[in-house]
Design an enzyme around this catalytic site. Structure first.
Site, PDB file in Angstrom:
ATOM      1  N   ASP A 106       0.862  -1.082  -0.065  1.00 10.46           N
ATOM      2  CA  ASP A 106      -0.034  -0.029  -0.035  1.00 10.46           C
ATOM      3  C   ASP A 106       0.892   0.977  -0.032  1.00 10.46           C
ATOM      4  O   ASP A 106       2.313   1.065  -0.444  1.00 10.46           O
ATOM      5  CB  ASP A 106      -0.950   0.060   1.094  1.00 10.46           C
ATOM      6  CG  ASP A 106      -2.236   0.679   0.893  1.00 10.46           C
ATOM      7  OD1 ASP A 106      -2.361   1.793   0.441  1.00 10.46           O
ATOM      8  OD2 ASP A 106      -3.197   0.075   1.410  1.00 10.46           O
ATOM      9  N   HIS A 128       2.066   1.728  -3.159  1.00 11.10           N
ATOM     10  CA  HIS A 128       1.089   2.637  -3.872  1.00 11.10           C
ATOM     11  C   HIS A 128       1.796   4.024  -4.099  1.00 11.10           C
ATOM     12  O   HIS A 128       1.157   4.869  -4.323  1.00 11.10           O
ATOM     13  CB  HIS A 128      -0.068   2.822  -3.427  1.00 11.10           C
ATOM     14  CG  HIS A 128      -0.865   1.413  -3.399  1.00 11.10           C
ATOM     15  ND1 HIS A 128      -2.274   1.338  -2.833  1.00 11.10           N
ATOM     16  CD2 HIS A 128      -0.783   0.358  -4.167  1.00 11.10           C
ATOM     17  CE1 HIS A 128      -2.720   0.085  -2.980  1.00 11.10           C
ATOM     18  NE2 HIS A 128      -1.734  -0.436  -3.580  1.00 11.10           N
TER      19      HIS A 128
END
Length: 225
Positions: A106, A128
C-alpha cells in the site's frame, strides 16, 4: 524528547497470521507500531518485518524525527498482505522521516492531516507510492487539512503509483496546500507515475470530482522515470 535507537533487532509482526488479501475489509488486524512523541524526539534504526496492517502510525505527534527505518512486508506480496501502509501520518506537525526503506502493498507514505513535514531519501517498492490521502472526516476544517509538506530525493519502484494525491469527495471541506515533490525517481510503475484525483470515494474513483478539498500550490520538480 524521547530517543529510541535500534541495535540490530527486528520487530516481527507475524503478518501471515493476519493477512487474508482483504485488508480493511477482512478480519480486524492490528496496526503495528504507533508513534505519539513530541518535543524533539528521535527514533533511529528501527527494523519492522511483516506488519499485519498499517506499519507505522504517526498520530498526534510533533517535533519528531524518524531516521533509518526499514519496513519489509515483501512476504505479503504472495501471502495476502493488503493495506500495509509504511508510514501513516495524521494530526501531527513538524515530522521528519528520512533515510528509510519500505517494501509493502500500500502507500509508502500516506499523509492524512497535519503540517510541516519532510520526507527525504526514501526507497519505496511494491506499494502505492508517496501519497496524500486527505478527507478522513465528514466534518469540515482542520481534520481535512494538509499543508507545508515536502517529499525529496526519493525513489519509488515496482509500485502502482509513483506519486498519489487523493482528496475524498464524500468528506467535509478542507484544503491541501503548499506541497512539493522534488527529485523523485520512478521505475517499474504499474499504473500512474503521477495520479492527482479529487474524486476518491469508497476506496476508488467515483468519476465525479468535487472541490470540497481544493489543492493549491502543488509543485513537482524533477520527477523522472
Amino acid at each position: 524528547k524521547v530517543t529510541v535507537v535500534g541495535t540490530g533487532a527486528t520487530l516481527d509482526g507475524q503478518g501471515a497470521k493476519w493477512w487474508d488479501g482483504q485488508g480493511d475489509k477482512g478480519k480486524k488486524k492490528p496496526k503495528f507500531f504507533r508513534i505519539k512523541t513530541t518535543g524533539g524526539s528521535n527514533l533511529n534504526n528501527i527494523k519492522l518485518l511483516n506488519c499485519p496492517h498499517q506499519c507505522v502510525s504517526i498520530n498526534s505527534a510533533s517535533d519528531t524525527v524518524l531516521d533509518r527505518f526499514t519496513i519489509d512486508v515483501s512476504a505479503g506480496d504472495s501471502q495476502g498482505g493488503h493495506n500495509t501502509d509504511g508510514f501513516d501520518v495524521s494530526s501531527s506537525n513538524r515530522i521528519t522521516v528520512r533515510n528509510s526503506v519500505v517494501k509493502n502493498q500500500d502507500d509508502c507514505v500516506a499523509v492524512n492531516q497535519g503540517s510541516g513535514m519532510i520526507f527525504s531519501n526514501l526507497t519505496c517498492s511494491g506499494g502505492h507510492g508517496l501519497s496524500l490521502s486527505v478527507g478522513q472526516s465528514s466534518a469540515s476544517g482542520a481534520a481535512n487539512t494538509v499543508s507545508n509538506i515536502t517529499f525529496s530525493d526519493s525513489t519509488v519502484m515496482n509500485s502502482d503509483n509513483g506519486i498519489h494525491i487523493k482528496t475524498h469527495s464524500d468528506a467535509g471541506t478542507g484544503a491541501v496546500k503548499d506541497v512539493t515533490y522534488k527529485n523523485i525517481k520512478l521505475s517499474g510503475i504499474r499504473k500512474y507515475g503521477i495520479n492527482v484525483q479529487e474524486d476518491y470515494q469508497g476506496g476508488s474513483s467515483s468519476g465525479t470530482p468535487k472541490g470540497n478539498i481544493p489543492i493549491s500550490n502543488l509543485i513537482m520538480t524533477s520527477v523522472t522515470g
